[in-house]
Scaffold this motif. Structure first.
Motif, PDB file in Angstrom:
ATOM      1  N   PRO A  20       4.749  15.971  -8.421  1.00 35.18           N
ATOM      2  CA  PRO A  20       4.995  15.533  -7.041  1.00 35.18           C
ATOM      3  C   PRO A  20       3.762  15.599  -6.152  1.00 35.18           C
ATOM      4  CG  PRO A  20       6.035  17.664  -7.478  1.00 35.18           C
ATOM      5  CD  PRO A  20       5.566  17.145  -8.794  1.00 35.18           C
ATOM      6  N   HIS A  21       2.885  16.556  -6.397  1.00 34.04           N
ATOM      7  CA  HIS A  21       1.655  16.679  -5.611  1.00 34.04           C
ATOM      8  C   HIS A  21       0.765  15.460  -5.838  1.00 34.04           C
ATOM      9  CE1 HIS A  21      -1.782  19.675  -4.326  1.00 34.04           C
ATOM     10  NE2 HIS A  21      -1.830  18.541  -3.660  1.00 34.04           N
ATOM     11  N   ARG A  22       0.571  15.107  -7.100  1.00 42.75           N
ATOM     12  CA  ARG A  22      -0.257  13.944  -7.427  1.00 42.75           C
ATOM     13  C   ARG A  22       0.398  12.658  -6.935  1.00 42.75           C
ATOM     14  NH1 ARG A  22      -4.063  12.761 -12.520  1.00 42.75           N
ATOM     15  NH2 ARG A  22      -3.661  10.554 -12.851  1.00 42.75           N
ATOM     16  N   LYS A  23       1.709  12.565  -7.051  1.00 48.24           N
ATOM     17  CA  LYS A  23       2.422  11.374  -6.583  1.00 48.24           C
ATOM     18  C   LYS A  23       2.248  11.191  -5.078  1.00 48.24           C
ATOM     19  CE  LYS A  23       6.960   9.149  -6.846  1.00 48.24           C
ATOM     20  NZ  LYS A  23       8.343   9.274  -7.398  1.00 48.24           N
ATOM     21  N   ALA A  24       2.351  12.288  -4.328  1.00 40.93           N
ATOM     22  CA  ALA A  24       2.178  12.215  -2.877  1.00 40.93           C
ATOM     23  C   ALA A  24       0.764  11.790  -2.518  1.00 40.93           C
ATOM     24  CB  ALA A  24       2.504  13.559  -2.246  1.00 40.93           C
ATOM     25  N   LEU A  25      -0.227  12.277  -3.270  1.00 43.97           N
ATOM     26  CA  LEU A  25      -1.613  11.894  -3.003  1.00 43.97           C
ATOM     27  C   LEU A  25      -1.825  10.408  -3.251  1.00 43.97           C
ATOM     28  CD1 LEU A  25      -4.553  12.623  -2.363  1.00 43.97           C
ATOM     29  CD2 LEU A  25      -4.856  13.147  -4.811  1.00 43.97           C
ATOM     30  N   ILE A  26      -1.299   9.906  -4.351  1.00 46.68           N
ATOM     31  CA  ILE A  26      -1.444   8.479  -4.654  1.00 46.68           C
ATOM     32  C   ILE A  26      -0.835   7.638  -3.534  1.00 46.68           C
ATOM     33  CG2 ILE A  26      -0.690   6.641  -6.223  1.00 46.68           C
ATOM     34  CD1 ILE A  26      -0.897   8.747  -8.495  1.00 46.68           C
ATOM     35  N   ARG A  27       0.356   8.003  -3.093  1.00 48.85           N
ATOM     36  CA  ARG A  27       1.016   7.243  -2.025  1.00 48.85           C
ATOM     37  C   ARG A  27       0.231   7.312  -0.721  1.00 48.85           C
ATOM     38  NH1 ARG A  27       7.513   8.531  -2.783  1.00 48.85           N
ATOM     39  NH2 ARG A  27       7.831   7.199  -4.617  1.00 48.85           N
ATOM     40  N   ALA A  28      -0.292   8.485  -0.401  1.00 45.22           N
ATOM     41  CA  ALA A  28      -1.060   8.640   0.834  1.00 45.22           C
ATOM     42  C   ALA A  28      -2.298   7.752   0.814  1.00 45.22           C
ATOM     43  CB  ALA A  28      -1.463  10.103   1.019  1.00 45.22           C
ATOM     44  N   LEU A  29      -2.985   7.709  -0.306  1.00 40.81           N
ATOM     45  CA  LEU A  29      -4.189   6.897  -0.409  1.00 40.81           C
ATOM     46  C   LEU A  29      -3.861   5.408  -0.416  1.00 40.81           C
ATOM     47  CD1 LEU A  29      -6.104   9.061  -3.022  1.00 40.81           C
ATOM     48  CD2 LEU A  29      -6.703   8.770  -0.608  1.00 40.81           C
ATOM     49  N   GLU A  30      -2.769   5.040  -1.060  1.00 39.05           N
ATOM     50  CA  GLU A  30      -2.364   3.632  -1.058  1.00 39.05           C
ATOM     51  C   GLU A  30      -2.069   3.146   0.353  1.00 39.05           C
ATOM     52  OE1 GLU A  30      -0.346   3.191  -5.512  1.00 39.05           O
ATOM     53  OE2 GLU A  30       0.896   3.729  -3.788  1.00 39.05           O
ATOM     54  N   LYS A  31      -1.552   4.049   1.197  1.00 39.15           N
ATOM     55  CA  LYS A  31      -1.217   3.702   2.577  1.00 39.15           C
ATOM     56  C   LYS A  31      -2.339   4.044   3.558  1.00 39.15           C
ATOM     57  CE  LYS A  31       3.768   4.186   1.840  1.00 39.15           C
ATOM     58  NZ  LYS A  31       5.016   4.875   2.257  1.00 39.15           N
ATOM     59  N   ARG A  32      -3.489   4.467   3.008  1.00 41.90           N
ATOM     60  CA  ARG A  32      -4.679   4.806   3.800  1.00 41.90           C
ATOM     61  C   ARG A  32      -4.419   5.943   4.780  1.00 41.90           C
ATOM     62  NH1 ARG A  32      -7.838  -0.978   4.835  1.00 41.90           N
ATOM     63  NH2 ARG A  32      -7.460  -1.827   2.740  1.00 41.90           N
ATOM     64  N   LYS A  33      -3.522   6.835   4.425  1.00 38.41           N
ATOM     65  CA  LYS A  33      -3.236   7.998   5.266  1.00 38.41           C
ATOM     66  C   LYS A  33      -4.144   9.139   4.831  1.00 38.41           C
ATOM     67  CE  LYS A  33       1.568   6.723   6.254  1.00 38.41           C
ATOM     68  NZ  LYS A  33       3.002   7.147   6.185  1.00 38.41           N
ATOM     69  N   TRP A  34      -5.422   9.038   5.243  1.00 35.20           N
ATOM     70  CA  TRP A  34      -6.408   9.973   4.734  1.00 35.20           C
ATOM     71  C   TRP A  34      -6.210  11.396   5.250  1.00 35.20           C
ATOM     72  CZ3 TRP A  34      -9.309  12.226   8.483  1.00 35.20           C
ATOM     73  CH2 TRP A  34      -9.567  11.519   9.674  1.00 35.20           C
ATOM     74  N   LYS A  35      -5.612  11.563   6.406  1.00 39.21           N
ATOM     75  CA  LYS A  35      -5.387  12.920   6.903  1.00 39.21           C
ATOM     76  C   LYS A  35      -4.407  13.671   6.002  1.00 39.21           C
ATOM     77  CE  LYS A  35      -6.410  11.942  11.764  1.00 39.21           C
ATOM     78  NZ  LYS A  35      -5.891  11.944  13.154  1.00 39.21           N
TER      79      LYS A  35
END
Length: 318
Positions: A20-35
Motif C-alpha cells: 500500500p505504501h508503494r501504491k500510494a506513492l505511484i498514485r501521488a506521482l501520477e497525479k503530480r502531488k509531490w507534497k
C-alpha cells in the motif's frame, strides 16, 4: 513437496507488488502531488525500503516534465533532486529500449547516453550535499553500466554503497548486471560475484537470489538448445535449490517486505526453466498470482509468460 492449498489467483501485473505504501506513492506521482509523495518517501525506514520506493518512481511516466516545480519550490531539499535523478536513469533505459546492442539504433544510444548523463549530474548534486546518501550512490551503480564506465570506477561506486549499507539488494543486483557478459564482464565474473555475495549474506537473505539471476543470465546468453541443457544440469539445479533454501525456502523467511516479489519470481522462473517443478510450484504459491515485470519480461509479456510458466509447472508437478 509444497502443494497449493487453494486455487491460484488469476495473474495480475501489479507495479506496487501489493504494497500500500508503494501504491500510494505511484498514485501521488501520477497525479503530480509531490507534497504527498515527499511525505511517503520520507517514511522509508531504511535504504532498502527507499530503494524499493525509488524503483516505483522510475516506473511513473512523465515525472521529468514537472519535477522542476518541486525542485523550485524546495530548493534546500535534496529529495526532489534525488527523485529526478533516479527517475532519469529509468527514463534513459526507455530511450534505449530493451533489445540487445546490435538491435539498438545510433539515435537510441544517443538518447540513452544523454539521459544517463543528465541523471548522473542530478545524483552528483545530491552527493555534493549528502555524501552518505545511499540511494544516490546505488543509482550511480546502475548508470555506470549504461555509460560503460571502467571496471575500477564501477567497482568503487558499488563499494561506496556497501560501505554504507552492506546488504543493499538493488546495488548488488545492478553490480551483477554490470558484470554480465552482455555488458562489461563475463560469465565467470558474474558467478564469482553472485556466489561471493550469497556466501557473505548468510541464511535467510534475498541476496541468494543473485545466484538464480546469474543462471538465468547465462541461460539467456546461450543458444537456446545449449542453454536449456545447461540449466537442467544436476549442478545448476542443485545450486538453485541451495540458494532457495538459504532464502525464500528458509524456515524463517516471510514473503513480505520491500521488493520481495520479483526476487521470489526470479526463483520461480529459474526453477521452471530447470524442470524443478516442485520447487517452482512452491515459489509460485508464494507469489499467489502476483506478476512483476522482472524477470518475466526476459521471455516476453510478463502476464502471459507468468501464466504459461505457472500452468506448465502445475501440469508437471509430481
Amino acid at each position: 513437496m509444497w502443494p497449493f492449498t487453494k486455487r491460484p489467483k488469476d495473474p495480475v501485473l501489479d507495479p506496487s507488488y501489493g504494497d500500500p505504501h508503494r501504491k500510494a506513492l505511484i498514485r501521488a506521482l501520477e497525479k503530480r502531488k509531490w507534497k504527498f509523495a515527499r511525505e511517503l518517501l520520507n517514511m522509508a525506514a531504511d535504504p532498502d525500503e527507499m530503494a524499493f520506493l525509488m524503483e516505483a518512481v522510475g516506473g511513473v511516466d512523465g515525472i521529468q516534465d514537472w519535477i522542476g516545480d518541486w525542485m523550485d519550490a524546495e530548493p534546500e531539499s535534496t529529495l526532489p533532486v534525488l527523485v529526478a535523478g533516479c527517475h532519469a536513469v529509468r527514463w534513459a533505459w526507455e530511450a534505449r529500449g530493451g533489445k540487445r546492442a546490435k538491435y539498438t539504433t545510433a539515435a537510441q544510444f544517443k538518447g540513452f547516453h544523454e539521459r544517463l548523463r543528465h541523471a548522473e549530474a542530478l545524483l552528483q548534486r545530491v552527493l555534493a550535499r549528502e555524501p552518505d546518501n545511499v540511494t544516490a550512490r546505488a543509482w550511480l551503480v546502475t548508470s555506470s553500466r549504461g555509460l560503460g564506465v571502467g571496471p575500477a570506477e564501477a567497482r568503487q561506486r558499488f563499494e561506496a554503497v556497501t560501505r554504507l549499507h552492506p546488504g543493499h539488494l538493488v546495488a548488488h543486483e545492478q553490480r551483477l548486471q554490470y558484470l554480465c557478459a552482455k555488458w562489461s564482464g563475463s560469465h565467470e565474473e558474474m558467478f564469482d560475484f553472485a556466489r561471493g555475495a550469497a556466501t557473505a549474506a548468510g541464511p535467510n537473505s534475498l541476496l541468494h537470489e543473485l545466484v538464480a539471476v546469474a543462471h538465468i543470465e547465462k541461460w539467456d546468453a546461450t543458444e537456446r538448445e545449449e542453454g536449456n541443457e545447461y540449466i537442467v544440469s544436476d549442478e545448476v539445479r542443485a545450486e538453485l535449490l541451495t540458494a532457495a533454501e538459504d532464502s525464500i525456502f528458509h524456515p524463517d523467511y516471510v514473503p513480505a517486505g520491500p521488493g520481495w516479489a520479483p526476487r521470489v519470481a526470479t526463483f520461480a522462473m529459474a526453477f521452471e526453466l530447470a524442470d524443478e517443478f516442485d520447487a517452482a510450484g512452491h515459489a509460485f504459491a508464494l507469489l499467489d498470482g502476483l506478476v512483476t515485470e522482472w524477470p518475466w519480461q526476459i521471455l516476453g509479456d510478463p502476464v502471459e509468460k507468468f501464466t504459461a510458466s505457472r500452468d506448465w509447472v502445475t501440469t508437471n508437478r509430481s
